[in-house]
Design a protein around this motif. Structure first.
Motif, PDB file in Angstrom:
ATOM      1  N   ILE A 225     -13.090   5.376  19.118  1.00  0.00           N
ATOM      2  CA  ILE A 225     -13.083   4.546  20.335  1.00  0.00           C
ATOM      3  C   ILE A 225     -12.962   5.448  21.570  1.00  0.00           C
ATOM      4  O   ILE A 225     -13.687   5.270  22.557  1.00  0.00           O
ATOM      5  CB  ILE A 225     -11.931   3.512  20.300  1.00  0.00           C
ATOM      6  CG1 ILE A 225     -12.132   2.544  19.123  1.00  0.00           C
ATOM      7  CG2 ILE A 225     -11.836   2.751  21.621  1.00  0.00           C
ATOM      8  CD1 ILE A 225     -10.951   1.607  18.848  1.00  0.00           C
TER       9      ILE A 225
ATOM     10  N   SER B 184      -1.096  -1.523  11.390  1.00  0.00           N
ATOM     11  CA  SER B 184      -0.361  -0.323  11.784  1.00  0.00           C
ATOM     12  C   SER B 184       0.197  -0.417  13.196  1.00  0.00           C
ATOM     13  O   SER B 184       1.191   0.220  13.513  1.00  0.00           O
ATOM     14  CB  SER B 184      -1.255   0.911  11.743  1.00  0.00           C
ATOM     15  OG  SER B 184      -2.064   0.892  10.626  1.00  0.00           O
ATOM     16  N   GLY B 185      -0.507  -1.141  14.055  1.00  0.00           N
ATOM     17  CA  GLY B 185      -0.084  -1.178  15.447  1.00  0.00           C
ATOM     18  C   GLY B 185      -0.154   0.185  16.109  1.00  0.00           C
ATOM     19  O   GLY B 185       0.727   0.550  16.895  1.00  0.00           O
TER      20      GLY B 185
ATOM     21  N   PRO C  71     -18.982  -2.050   8.948  1.00  0.00           N
ATOM     22  CA  PRO C  71     -20.324  -2.312   8.441  1.00  0.00           C
ATOM     23  C   PRO C  71     -20.999  -3.423   9.238  1.00  0.00           C
ATOM     24  O   PRO C  71     -20.384  -4.019  10.130  1.00  0.00           O
ATOM     25  CB  PRO C  71     -20.076  -2.740   6.991  1.00  0.00           C
ATOM     26  CG  PRO C  71     -18.668  -3.235   6.971  1.00  0.00           C
ATOM     27  CD  PRO C  71     -17.932  -2.464   8.015  1.00  0.00           C
TER      28      PRO C  71
ATOM     29  N   ARG D  31      -4.088  -4.585   7.891  1.00  0.00           N
ATOM     30  CA  ARG D  31      -3.404  -3.317   7.700  1.00  0.00           C
ATOM     31  C   ARG D  31      -2.202  -3.179   8.629  1.00  0.00           C
ATOM     32  O   ARG D  31      -1.182  -2.593   8.274  1.00  0.00           O
ATOM     33  CB  ARG D  31      -4.424  -2.199   7.899  1.00  0.00           C
ATOM     34  CG  ARG D  31      -3.918  -0.867   7.537  1.00  0.00           C
ATOM     35  CD  ARG D  31      -5.082   0.039   7.123  1.00  0.00           C
ATOM     36  NE  ARG D  31      -4.760   1.407   7.444  1.00  0.00           N
ATOM     37  CZ  ARG D  31      -5.342   2.446   6.874  1.00  0.00           C
ATOM     38  NH1 ARG D  31      -6.282   2.276   5.974  1.00  0.00           N
ATOM     39  NH2 ARG D  31      -5.012   3.653   7.217  1.00  0.00           N
TER      40      ARG D  31
ATOM     41  N   THR E 138      -4.672   6.341   1.486  1.00  0.00           N
ATOM     42  CA  THR E 138      -4.027   5.335   0.645  1.00  0.00           C
ATOM     43  C   THR E 138      -4.020   5.839  -0.794  1.00  0.00           C
ATOM     44  O   THR E 138      -5.067   6.129  -1.357  1.00  0.00           O
ATOM     45  CB  THR E 138      -4.801   4.005   0.725  1.00  0.00           C
ATOM     46  OG1 THR E 138      -4.816   3.583   2.088  1.00  0.00           O
ATOM     47  CG2 THR E 138      -4.141   2.940  -0.137  1.00  0.00           C
TER      48      THR E 138
ATOM     49  N   TRP F 291      -7.679  -0.549  -2.206  1.00  0.00           N
ATOM     50  CA  TRP F 291      -7.866  -1.565  -1.167  1.00  0.00           C
ATOM     51  C   TRP F 291      -8.094  -2.899  -1.849  1.00  0.00           C
ATOM     52  O   TRP F 291      -8.148  -2.959  -3.094  1.00  0.00           O
ATOM     53  CB  TRP F 291      -9.046  -1.191  -0.262  1.00  0.00           C
ATOM     54  CG  TRP F 291      -9.067  -1.903   1.076  1.00  0.00           C
ATOM     55  CD1 TRP F 291     -10.058  -2.698   1.556  1.00  0.00           C
ATOM     56  CD2 TRP F 291      -8.059  -1.867   2.104  1.00  0.00           C
ATOM     57  NE1 TRP F 291      -9.727  -3.172   2.807  1.00  0.00           N
ATOM     58  CE2 TRP F 291      -8.508  -2.680   3.166  1.00  0.00           C
ATOM     59  CE3 TRP F 291      -6.804  -1.249   2.221  1.00  0.00           C
ATOM     60  CZ2 TRP F 291      -7.762  -2.880   4.330  1.00  0.00           C
ATOM     61  CZ3 TRP F 291      -6.055  -1.452   3.387  1.00  0.00           C
ATOM     62  CH2 TRP F 291      -6.546  -2.259   4.422  1.00  0.00           C
TER      63      TRP F 291
ATOM     64  N   ILE G 204     -12.305  -4.855  18.953  1.00  0.00           N
ATOM     65  CA  ILE G 204     -11.961  -5.904  17.986  1.00  0.00           C
ATOM     66  C   ILE G 204     -12.205  -5.442  16.557  1.00  0.00           C
ATOM     67  O   ILE G 204     -13.083  -4.635  16.278  1.00  0.00           O
ATOM     68  CB  ILE G 204     -12.726  -7.224  18.249  1.00  0.00           C
ATOM     69  CG1 ILE G 204     -14.235  -7.051  18.008  1.00  0.00           C
ATOM     70  CG2 ILE G 204     -12.455  -7.738  19.653  1.00  0.00           C
ATOM     71  CD1 ILE G 204     -14.970  -8.394  17.936  1.00  0.00           C
TER      72      ILE G 204
ATOM     73  N   GLY H 270      -5.869  -5.332  20.322  1.00  0.00           N
ATOM     74  CA  GLY H 270      -4.805  -6.174  19.782  1.00  0.00           C
ATOM     75  C   GLY H 270      -3.556  -5.330  19.588  1.00  0.00           C
ATOM     76  O   GLY H 270      -3.628  -4.099  19.515  1.00  0.00           O
TER      77      GLY H 270
ATOM     78  N   ARG I 198       0.847  -1.173   0.000  1.00  0.00           N
ATOM     79  CA  ARG I 198       0.000   0.000   0.000  1.00  0.00           C
ATOM     80  C   ARG I 198       0.891   1.234   0.000  1.00  0.00           C
ATOM     81  O   ARG I 198       1.860   1.308   0.745  1.00  0.00           O
ATOM     82  CB  ARG I 198      -0.829  -0.036   1.289  1.00  0.00           C
ATOM     83  CG  ARG I 198      -2.081   0.780   1.317  1.00  0.00           C
ATOM     84  CD  ARG I 198      -2.953   0.308   2.483  1.00  0.00           C
ATOM     85  NE  ARG I 198      -2.321   0.576   3.768  1.00  0.00           N
ATOM     86  CZ  ARG I 198      -2.484   1.717   4.447  1.00  0.00           C
ATOM     87  NH1 ARG I 198      -3.262   2.671   4.010  1.00  0.00           N
ATOM     88  NH2 ARG I 198      -1.870   1.879   5.595  1.00  0.00           N
TER      89      ARG I 198
ATOM     90  N   VAL J  35     -16.022   2.610   6.603  1.00  0.00           N
ATOM     91  CA  VAL J  35     -14.853   2.373   7.468  1.00  0.00           C
ATOM     92  C   VAL J  35     -13.578   2.314   6.636  1.00  0.00           C
ATOM     93  O   VAL J  35     -12.474   2.596   7.095  1.00  0.00           O
ATOM     94  CB  VAL J  35     -15.026   1.077   8.304  1.00  0.00           C
ATOM     95  CG1 VAL J  35     -14.965  -0.148   7.430  1.00  0.00           C
ATOM     96  CG2 VAL J  35     -13.998   0.989   9.410  1.00  0.00           C
TER      97      VAL J  35
ATOM     98  N   PRO K  26      -5.931   4.876  11.201  1.00  0.00           N
ATOM     99  CA  PRO K  26      -5.843   4.513  12.620  1.00  0.00           C
ATOM    100  C   PRO K  26      -6.205   5.649  13.591  1.00  0.00           C
ATOM    101  O   PRO K  26      -6.862   5.408  14.602  1.00  0.00           O
ATOM    102  CB  PRO K  26      -4.374   4.104  12.787  1.00  0.00           C
ATOM    103  CG  PRO K  26      -3.944   3.660  11.440  1.00  0.00           C
ATOM    104  CD  PRO K  26      -4.738   4.449  10.444  1.00  0.00           C
TER     105      PRO K  26
ATOM    106  N   ILE L 155     -15.864  -1.320  15.027  1.00  0.00           N
ATOM    107  CA  ILE L 155     -16.274  -0.302  14.070  1.00  0.00           C
ATOM    108  C   ILE L 155     -16.269  -0.923  12.681  1.00  0.00           C
ATOM    109  O   ILE L 155     -15.271  -1.554  12.291  1.00  0.00           O
ATOM    110  CB  ILE L 155     -15.305   0.896  14.089  1.00  0.00           C
ATOM    111  CG1 ILE L 155     -15.172   1.450  15.507  1.00  0.00           C
ATOM    112  CG2 ILE L 155     -15.755   1.984  13.103  1.00  0.00           C
ATOM    113  CD1 ILE L 155     -13.909   2.270  15.724  1.00  0.00           C
TER     114      ILE L 155
ATOM    115  N   GLY M  95      -4.359   1.088  19.532  1.00  0.00           N
ATOM    116  CA  GLY M  95      -4.368   0.944  20.988  1.00  0.00           C
ATOM    117  C   GLY M  95      -3.668   2.103  21.679  1.00  0.00           C
ATOM    118  O   GLY M  95      -4.240   2.771  22.548  1.00  0.00           O
TER     119      GLY M  95
ATOM    120  N   GLN N 195      -1.873  -5.351  16.850  1.00  0.00           N
ATOM    121  CA  GLN N 195      -1.995  -4.860  15.478  1.00  0.00           C
ATOM    122  C   GLN N 195      -3.071  -5.665  14.771  1.00  0.00           C
ATOM    123  O   GLN N 195      -3.475  -6.708  15.240  1.00  0.00           O
ATOM    124  CB  GLN N 195      -0.668  -5.016  14.742  1.00  0.00           C
ATOM    125  CG  GLN N 195      -0.211  -6.465  14.677  1.00  0.00           C
ATOM    126  CD  GLN N 195       1.173  -6.630  14.062  1.00  0.00           C
ATOM    127  OE1 GLN N 195       2.047  -5.798  14.241  1.00  0.00           O
ATOM    128  NE2 GLN N 195       1.359  -7.711  13.334  1.00  0.00           N
ATOM    129  N   SER N 196      -3.520  -5.159  13.631  1.00  0.00           N
ATOM    130  CA  SER N 196      -4.475  -5.931  12.844  1.00  0.00           C
ATOM    131  C   SER N 196      -3.691  -6.777  11.857  1.00  0.00           C
ATOM    132  O   SER N 196      -2.555  -6.471  11.515  1.00  0.00           O
ATOM    133  CB  SER N 196      -5.445  -5.008  12.127  1.00  0.00           C
ATOM    134  OG  SER N 196      -4.764  -4.240  11.155  1.00  0.00           O
TER     135      SER N 196
END
Ligand SMILES: Cc1cc2nc3c(=O)[nH]c(=O)nc-3n(C[C@H](O)[C@H](O)[C@H](O)COP(=O)(O)OP(=O)(O)OC[C@H]3O[C@@H](n4cnc5c(N)ncnc54)[C@H](O)[C@@H]3O)c2cc1C
Ligand SMILES: Cc1cc2nc3c(=O)[nH]c(=O)nc-3n(C[C@H](O)[C@H](O)[C@H](O)COP(=O)(O)OP(=O)(O)OC[C@H]3O[C@@H](n4cnc5c(N)ncnc54)[C@H](O)[C@@H]3O)c2cc1C
Lengths: 305, 257
Positions: B103, B126-127, B65, B124, B219, B25, B7, B118, A128, B91, B96, B63, B130, B120-121
């Motif tokens: 949130i 990014s970490g 659909p 994507r 992006t 995407w 989550i 978490g 990306r 979304v 992030p 967050i 949180g 990170q996801s």
């Protein structure tokens, strides 16, 4: 264009990864300065200003203290980019700094393309290209993505920085990784089990091939986390780094953290049902097959000579 | 004790991905979706914390659909008490910082003692979310947690560092923790618990009620990496494949000689 590079120091050691930050800044064509909470007796080889906070005084990593120090340096330097490594230090500290600066953060940069940052998506299956909307951008770099052909030289001009900040988080000590047992770094052949083995009973398929080849067996992290294989056989950034003559990755997708531990192997065979699995990027041979059928067949052939 | 778990729903990483029409995407069609792996550890830790304390109320928030409710139902079946679905059909254009702002806007006045996300996801990755939530709420956050222990209002957590070394830290609640793989063993929801989960509260809040910040990044393009490896790909019947591989190993390595 100015970049402030954030070097790392842990448990009395300057980490060599600061060289990757310099490699990145050169590619970007940025003037750079560096920030380090470390020691005057272990300075990075670097030509430029080094803002140094004394680790002996600041103590081990404390996010709020490091954030305050860094913010004061940023105030003086006014960089366009603040560059960290995407490490347990970088991904912890970078968002804190970005939030204070109201800056955009781009995580795990692997490449610069037309002056913009490229990051991996979906376990490196995709990439990306990201553009920031803010003046200042915070970056973290994927470990190993930006190197230097030659180690850097020079000695920095040191400016000392300090702070009285104390944060709400107290560091109480380090715990060593579970040690002992198997030293895979000496093995000539390693056959590793990934989550694709499906269930603990199937680990024996991997063990059998390893012994037929006169080698040892290893594992990826989920197999270790599930306690199917003990931790001292884990390969990767939070396990062992290996470079055998032959590495056979069975049911392992090839996440960067696993690759970091085995990509220097002389010959790599991957067995995977997914033809697009990122392990294919480092494999000399990718066998697209179900390991439960293929590995026993291979073991038989090898035993039969 | 009030606990919040955040989550994200992500596609199965073994999917065959395609780039979408906009070129920014992956195409969402024909993908299997699941709870982000790191978030399963977050949910499990929340449930264990409540079990150990003998009391508590766990809110799971996601967050996205409507389909993200599938992941939320799993979290409810694992033992979360109530769900908050922040409904956002767009979304995809969020980054992030915006996700964290949403949130934080939700959590701001709720007085959560402990928040889990978490590390990170999986897609994507990014970490960032949180730590940003922690910063926006003015709460201490501890990342990459592989061990969590709470006594009174004090938490001792172990952060995993490179090489598997752990840094042990102490922090008083309220605080936020980002969960790393291996923190615990996430439970499988049992059938009775799946049935019970159907009766749990699942509130929907439109994203517009919680979001008032602009994106800090976007992006420009999503694409497949150039294949650099160029290794040999073998496909076919397993017996033949085994013969071919043995031949290759004899030629290219010394391990079979
Ligand atoms: C900070 C950090 C540190 C980490 N450290 C490490 C580390 O040291 N080591 C490590 O390994 N990971 C580490 N990880 C985890 C890493 O990101 C991945 O999650 C992990 O490597 C995935 O393991 P895997 O490939 O076995 O599982 P998966 O990614 O789930 O891949 C399973 C693979 O098996 C294939 N498969 C499924 N069924 C079959 C079948 N029947 N036959 C053949 N193939 C099949 C699938 O196509 C898939 O490619 C770390 C992560 C983080 C964030
Ligand atoms: C259904 C869906 C469709 C998407 N489509 C697109 C798209 O088309 N284009 C695009 O660029 N991005 C898309 N995204 C990504 C989305 O915008 C990112 O989730 C967001 O930017 C967060 O970044 P991250 O995943 O890197 O977070 P990280 O910082 O890596 O996430 C860390 C943790 O934050 C929490 N978290 C992250 N996201 C959420 C969430 N949505 N709800 C609750 N908690 C969360 C979780 O605990 C997670 O473990 C989509 C996300 C979803 C859920």
């Amino acid at each position: 264009m100015k970049a402030l590079l954030v070097a790392e120091y842990r448990d009395g050691q300057l980490l060599g990864s600061y060289q990757e930050l310099i490699g990145f800044a050169r590619q970007l064509g940025a003037d750079c300065s560096m920030f380090l909470v470390g020691s005057g007796s272990a300075l990075p080889a670097f030509e430029g200003t080094l803002y140094l906070a004394d680790a002996a005084q600041v103590g081990d990593y404390n996010p709020d203290v490091h954030k305050q120090l860094l913010l004061s340096v940023i105030e003086q330097e006014q960089p366009d980019y603040i560059v960290f490594l995407h490490s347990s230090y970088g991904w912890d500290l970078a968002p804190r700094v970005a939030c204070s600066l109201k800056a955009s953060q781009i995580s795990e940069v692997v490449e610069i393309k037309d002056g913009t940052m490229v990051v991996p998506v979906c376990n490196a299956k995709l990439r990306r290209q990201v553009t920031p909307n803010t003046q200042v951008t915070v970056l973290t770099l994927q470990a190993g993505a930006f190197g230097l052909a030659e180690p850097p030289t020079g000695s920095p001009e040191v400016k000392e920085v300090s702070t009285d900040a104390v944060g709400p988080i107290t560091f109480t000590g380090y715990e060593a990784a579970e040690a002992g047992g198997v030293d895979l770094s000496k093995s000539e052949v390693i056959v590793s089990a990934g989550r694709g083995v499906g269930k603990p009973e199937n680990v024996s398929i991997i063990e059998d091939l390893a012994s037929a080849l006169g080698g040892d067996y290893g594992a990826s992290r989920p197999v270790v986390d599930s306690e199917w294989v003990e931790h001292n056989r884990q390969v990767g950034t939070t396990g062992q780094t290996v470079a055998p003559k032959l590495y056979v990755a069975c049911g392992i997708s090839g996440a960067i953290q696993h690759l970091a531990g085995m990509k220097k192997s002389e010959f790599i065979v991957a067995v995977n049902t997914d033809k697009d699995a990122p392990i294919g990027e480092v494999a000399d041979v990718l066998v697209v097959a179900d390991l439960k059928q293929f590995i026993p067949a291979l073991t038989e052939k090898i035993k039969g000579g | 004790m009030k606990i919040l778990v955040c989550i994200k729903q992500v596609p199965d990483m073994e999917s065959k991905f395609k780039v979408d029409a906009a070129g920014t995407w992956y195409d969402n069609a024909d993908l299997a979706w699941r709870m982000n792996e790191y978030d399963e550890y977050a949910v499990e830790q929340a449930v264990q914390l409540k079990e150990q304390a003998g009391e508590g109320d766990i809110t799971v928030l996601s967050i996205g659909p409507d389909k993200v409710k599938e992941a939320m139902k799993k979290a409810l079946a694992m033992g979360c008490d109530r769900g908050v679905h922040v409904s956002d059909d767009a979304v995809s254009s969020k980054e992030p910082y915006q996700i964290a702002s949403i949130i934080a806007a939700f959590a701001g006045d709720k007085g959560f003692d402990v928040i889990f996300t978490g590390l990170q996801s999986q897609d994507r990755g990014s970490g960032q979310v949180g730590v940003l939530v922690g910063e926006l709420l003015g709460l201490p956050s501890v990342t990459t947690v592989v061990d969590f222990n709470m006594e009174g209002d004090s938490v001792t957590a172990k952060r995993e560092l490179e090489g598997g070394i752990r840094a042990v830290v102490k922090v008083a609640t309220p605080a936020l923790f980002t969960c790393q793989l291996g923190l615990n063993t996430p439970r499988y929801p049992t059938l009775p618990n799946i049935m019970k989960a159907k009766k749990k509260e699942l509130l929907t809040i439109p994203v517009a009620d919680l979001l008032d910040v602009d994106p800090r990044q976007q992006t420009a393009a999503l694409f497949f990496p150039e294949k650099k490896g160029g290794g040999l790909v073998l496909e076919g019947e397993v017996g033949d494949l085994a013969d071919q591989l043995v031949q290759i190993l004899k030629e290219k390595t010394t391990v079979l000689s």
